[in-house]
Enzyme design. Structure first.
Site, PDB file in Angstrom:
ATOM      1  N   TYR A  40      11.909 -15.726   1.098  1.00 62.87           N
ATOM      2  CA  TYR A  40      10.741 -15.369   0.279  1.00 62.87           C
ATOM      3  C   TYR A  40      10.236 -16.568  -0.517  1.00 62.87           C
ATOM      4  CZ  TYR A  40      12.161 -10.459   1.048  1.00 62.87           C
ATOM      5  OH  TYR A  40      12.525  -9.248   1.589  1.00 62.87           O
ATOM      6  N   HIS A  98      19.983 -11.284   6.476  1.00 59.57           N
ATOM      7  CA  HIS A  98      18.595 -10.814   6.507  1.00 59.57           C
ATOM      8  C   HIS A  98      18.198 -10.268   7.885  1.00 59.57           C
ATOM      9  CE1 HIS A  98      14.483 -11.573   4.376  1.00 59.57           C
ATOM     10  NE2 HIS A  98      14.486 -10.438   5.039  1.00 59.57           N
TER      11      HIS A  98
END
Length: 267
Positions: A40, A98
């Site tokens: 991110y 992730h």
């Protein structure tokens, strides 16, 4: 905290001052579960907002996620230490893989065992996985045991209910976290959800979130607007009837929004 709070604040796509404001507002309003990730590019900003906030670290639950570039045995722990440095923390509450390694170029056991080692070193209280298929989940369970997997975080909203994976995870006693619970805002205009919202004097986002919470998922919507952050929290007070839950269940159309080119073969 050792249990994952049912309601959290996602930070995907939020950058710079925008994410600082979102987290700061969220903390003021009562959010205690903050979800970020290496990819991110906002861990430092999330850490800054938490550092200047008035909530004690032990009262917060912070999640980050290991990116695919860092799944090898020699990169995973150094990358997590770098995340901790950015977050200004000695430990996160939860670290997730992730995504499975693209094309399974690295064995699931390799990164799960290394993640378990990060936990043993005290870098993270809990470990888990994200975007795993049933096949990947089985390999993760074989590597570290189902009891070690604190959650499976996957895309779940009324239009993609991921039932096969949900059922398998539950059969193994693995908790679920629903990301993109508002389907990028698509729930706001769905006639069925709009109608149910009217019956509850609520908005459609609150109904979608209540539907998620009522199934026992942790849910992590994101918003940049303080008013939306506040109204989303109110979903915790909405109780949908069995009939309403069934009507929303019927909206599933397999509409997957997070499907990058390196995604696994979905169940």
């Amino acid at each position: 905290m050792n249990t994952i709070p049912a309601f959290g604040l996602g930070t995907f796509r939020l950058k710079d001052q925008q994410v600082i404001d979102s987290v700061a507002n969220g903390l003021e309003l009562g959010y205690r579960h903050i979800d970020t990730a290496q990819i991110y590019g906002n861990e430092a900003e999330v850490g800054k907002a938490i550092a200047v906030g008035k909530v004690a670290r032990q009262d917060l639950f912070v999640t980050t996620k290991i990116w695919t570039d860092n799944l090898s045995r020699d990169k995973l722990i150094p990358s997590l230490k770098e995340s901790l440095s950015k977050l200004q923390m000695e430990q996160v509450d939860l670290t997730l893989i992730h995504w499975p390694a693209p094309n399974d170029s690295i064995a699931v056991a390799t990164y799960m065992e290394t993640l378990a080692e990060a936990k043993a070193q005290g870098l993270t209280k809990l470990i888990g996985v994200s975007n795993f298929t049933i096949a990947h989940l089985k390999q993760a369970i074989a590597a570290v045991g189902a009891a070690e997997i604190a959650t499976l975080q996957i895309e779940i909203h009324p239009f993609l209910q991921n039932r096969k994976v949900v059922e398998f995870a539950r059969s193994q006693g693995i908790h679920l976290t629903a990301y993109m619970p508002l389907a990028y805002g698509k729930v706001m205009t769905d006639p069925t959800i709009v109608e149910i919202a009217g019956a509850h004097q609520a908005n459609p986002a609150q109904i979608a979130l209540a539907w998620s919470l009522q199934q026992g998922f942790a849910t992590i919507p994101s918003s940049t607007k303080r008013a939306n952050l506040e109204s989303n929290l109110a979903a915790k007070n909405i109780r949908l009837s069995d009939a309403e839950m069934r009507v929303i269940a019927a909206l599933d159309r397999g509409e997957r929004l997070a499907n990058p080119g390196f995604a696994p073969q979905w169940d």
